[in-house]
Design an enzyme around this catalytic site. Structure first.
Site, PDB file in Angstrom:
ATOM      1  N   CYS A  96      59.380  20.728   4.484  1.00  0.00           N
ATOM      2  CA  CYS A  96      58.138  19.943   4.373  1.00  0.00           C
ATOM      3  C   CYS A  96      57.890  19.257   3.028  1.00  0.00           C
ATOM      4  O   CYS A  96      57.880  18.031   2.932  1.00  0.00           O
ATOM      5  CB  CYS A  96      56.952  20.838   4.690  1.00  0.00           C
ATOM      6  SG  CYS A  96      56.973  21.574   6.336  1.00  0.00           S
ATOM      7  N   LYS A 150      48.185  16.638   6.983  1.00  0.00           N
ATOM      8  CA  LYS A 150      48.746  17.683   6.126  1.00  0.00           C
ATOM      9  C   LYS A 150      49.233  17.127   4.789  1.00  0.00           C
ATOM     10  O   LYS A 150      50.060  16.237   4.750  1.00  0.00           O
ATOM     11  CB  LYS A 150      49.902  18.354   6.881  1.00  0.00           C
ATOM     12  CG  LYS A 150      50.722  19.345   6.076  1.00  0.00           C
ATOM     13  CD  LYS A 150      51.800  19.965   6.947  1.00  0.00           C
ATOM     14  CE  LYS A 150      52.809  20.758   6.149  1.00  0.00           C
ATOM     15  NZ  LYS A 150      53.826  21.406   7.007  1.00  0.00           N
ATOM     16  N   HIS A 152      50.292  19.304   1.621  1.00  0.00           N
ATOM     17  CA  HIS A 152      51.410  20.173   1.238  1.00  0.00           C
ATOM     18  C   HIS A 152      52.159  19.696  -0.007  1.00  0.00           C
ATOM     19  O   HIS A 152      53.371  19.826  -0.111  1.00  0.00           O
ATOM     20  CB  HIS A 152      52.394  20.346   2.402  1.00  0.00           C
ATOM     21  CG  HIS A 152      53.130  21.655   2.331  1.00  0.00           C
ATOM     22  ND1 HIS A 152      54.139  22.001   3.189  1.00  0.00           N
ATOM     23  CD2 HIS A 152      52.987  22.727   1.479  1.00  0.00           C
ATOM     24  CE1 HIS A 152      54.598  23.211   2.900  1.00  0.00           C
ATOM     25  NE2 HIS A 152      53.913  23.668   1.859  1.00  0.00           N
ATOM     26  N   ASN A 301      61.342  16.659   8.935  1.00  0.00           N
ATOM     27  CA  ASN A 301      62.587  17.427   8.840  1.00  0.00           C
ATOM     28  C   ASN A 301      63.051  17.746  10.251  1.00  0.00           C
ATOM     29  O   ASN A 301      62.391  17.376  11.230  1.00  0.00           O
ATOM     30  CB  ASN A 301      62.406  18.712   8.028  1.00  0.00           C
ATOM     31  CG  ASN A 301      61.173  19.518   8.389  1.00  0.00           C
ATOM     32  OD1 ASN A 301      60.240  19.660   7.587  1.00  0.00           O
ATOM     33  ND2 ASN A 301      61.135  20.059   9.596  1.00  0.00           N
TER      34      ASN A 301
END
Length: 574
Positions: A96, A150, A152, A301
């Site tokens: 990620c 998201k 991250h 990914n």
């Protein structure tokens, strides 16, 4: 005995049935729309900077889209890709944070210090503050910038938050994975907190809304309140289809015939995400943006095979440097593309979006030094040759060193125990431990989650630390040519040496107990001030949680299970 029977069946039988003989040069099982591949549409009217919608999905496997022959329904994505340009030589990172950091900065991990693992919730770490981000460059070019989904990329300081890194607005989560309804996230037993934020505030009032729907609705709201006469950039980073496997029941019902429970739930999540993209596309048309828009779709990914994902027929999975971990789903859909309805084999990497999108926005790149990405718009829009000829997948000096690697095996110039991977032209080199290396067929067996790691165990790699593949001729990485072509191995090792000389130190600090959500009213969020160092420690007692009854983390047991499973897998790795 049943497991051994399956072992004998798997690879030989799959080869016999032709699963691994899929024509790589024609990967799309949905025919391109144009009858003449050289047909060109009239040049678009490009009078204003285009609206840019970048959609990033989480853990979606290479096989998990309709036009790659999947059993999962993705009609919207299939149509958008068929009418645009499919990127079939497109690369991302295996996990990620690295993919997101390279998208936002246009730089390899070795140039941001994020070359090891991910940014964890309790680490005093974030995207380096000296990096000028993609949204910041678009702001300079006059764009309104918005992020949904998201992040991250770290949050220990407020300076690390999306709204301090170039986004005018933000609705989403800061950590790596949360419950799709409650937005709880546990980073270990008892270390749980709420993680949904509106701007820099905790969005307590949004709890209970399924994130895929919530994020699509927010995009529509942004478009409705903005003027299509002014350029806009929206970064939609769906939580889907990362674990936990959660979906509205009506989507699961569509896949009731799937015997594999994880695959069934995962498929439902993918289809739900597909419909969310449909709603976003509809909003672009409804509010007058579509005709001057560029939609980029990318995965972050490879798919996680023990959580329902499939990268078939590629080798490996999420977290590995085999093709199944780093070759992504990607396409561009836009009325502004000059040669639409085709498949592109131009080499493209996720770092390329930074200079490509800034150039499309007519932004200024002259004051940005050290980018690893290239402007690939001419390759995408006009079918020209890609300016990219190589990709550094990564060099991770902290990852577990391969037991049988050595400087001697690397011709005295590279320690092959170090995990690294690079592609130059048609050649791909891997050193160290590339990660779990099997080919995982689509999960169609009812008991597949409990036995798949026994299906295709390899034995030829137990004492290896160097692999070489001609990826153009052998995209499934079946034929290791490292012993036949030591000249190529040496040449690619020299490239690794070159890149390693430009690498900055790895930034992977120890976790700080001050990050515990109990110190922040029960939510994940910044815990250090602007003046606090990375090792800053607070002495206050935890603040009382916003809710009197302490929330229980529903996904801690699941995360613990996956960690134990991953440990078991890695103990048997090649």
């Amino acid at each position: 005995m049943a497991v051994y029977a399956l072992t004998g069946f798997s690879l030989v039988s799959l080869l016999s049935f032709g699963y691994l003989s899929w024509d790589w040069m024609k990967p799309s099982l949905v025919a391109d729309v144009a009858t003449d591949p050289m047909e060109k549409s009239p040049p678009p009217t490009f009078t204003r900077p285009p609206h840019i919608i970048f959609i990033l999905t989480d853990d979606q496997g290479y096989h998990d889209i309709g036009y790659h022959g999947s059993d999962i329904q993705t009609p919207t994505l299939d149509r958008l890709a068929a009418e645009g340009v499919k990127l079939e030589n497109y690369y991302i990172q295996p996990i990620c944070t690295p993919s997101r950091s390279q998208l936002i900065t246009g730089r390899y991990q070795i140039h941001t210090g994020l070359q090891h693992s991910i940014i964890r919730p309790r680490q005093p770490n974030c995207l380096p503050l000296d990096q000028v981000t993609l949204p910041q460059k678009l702001q300079e070019a006059g764009y309104s910038t918005h992020m949904v989904g998201k992040w991250h990329l770290g949050f220990y300081k407020k300076e690390c938050l999306p709204t301090r890194r170039g986004f005018d607005t933000f609705l989403g989560s800061l950590t790596g994975n949360v419950d799709y309804y409650t937005y709880d996230n546990c980073d270990g037993p008892g270390v749980c907190g709420y993680d949904l934020h509106e701007g820099e505030d905790v969005a307590w009032d949004q709890s209970g809304k399924y994130s895929t729907f919530l994020y699509a609705q927010r995009v529509s709201k942004i478009l409705a309140s903005h003027s299509p006469k002014e350029p806009i950039f929206i970064y939609v980073a769906f939580q889907a289809v990362h674990t936990p496997l959660q979906s509205p029941k009506e989507y699961i019902y569509r896949y009731r015939s799937m015997g594999n429970v994880a695959r069934r739930k995962y498929a439902a999540m993918v289809t739900c995400m597909d419909e969310a993209v449909k709603n976003i596309t509809w909003a672009l048309k409804k509010y007058g943006y579509y005709d001057n828009s560029v939609i980029v779709f990318s995965t972050d990914n490879g798919g996680q095979t023990f959580s329902g994902g499939s990268n078939w027929p590629l080798r490996g999975r999420k977290g590995t440097y085999w093709e199944g971990g780093v070759r992504g789903i990607g396409f561009v859909h836009s009325p502004l593309i000059k040669r639409k309805r085709r498949t592109s084999w131009a080499l493209v990497h996720i770092t390329d979006w930074y200079p490509t999108l800034v150039s499309l926005a007519r932004g200024n790149l002259s004051n940005v030094q050290g980018l690893d990405g290239y402007d690939v718009w001419p390759a995408i829009s006009e079918g020209k040759e890609s300016p990219r000829t190589e990709i550094l997948h990564n060099i991770d000096p902290l990852y577990n060193h391969a037991k049988y690697g050595s400087l001697e095996d690397g011709f005295g110039i590279w320690n092959t125990a170090v995990q690294a991977s690079i592609r130059v032209g048609e050649w791909k080199l891997l050193t160290g431990d590339p990660g779990y290396s099997d080919w995982i067929p689509p999960q169609t067996l009812t008991n597949f989650p409990g036995s798949w790691w026994n299906l295709e165990r390899l034995t030829d790699g137990l004492r290896k630390s160097v692999w070489l593949f001609n990826i153009t001729a052998d995209p499934y990485e079946r034929y290791d040519l490292s012993e036949q072509r030591p000249d190529v191995v040496r040449s690619l090792l020299m490239r690794l040496v070159h890149y390693n000389r430009t690498a900055i130190p790895v930034r992977y600090p120890a976790e700080n107990p001050r990050a515990h959500p109990d110190f922040n009213g029960g939510a994940w969020g910044p815990w250090a001030s602007e003046d606090d160092g990375d090792e800053w420690e607070g002495g206050r007692e935890p603040l009382k949680s916003r809710n009197k009854k302490k929330k229980k983390c529903k996904i801690c047991k699941l995360r613990s299970f996956f960690r134990k499973l991953n440990t078991r897998l890695m103990s048997n790795r090649i």
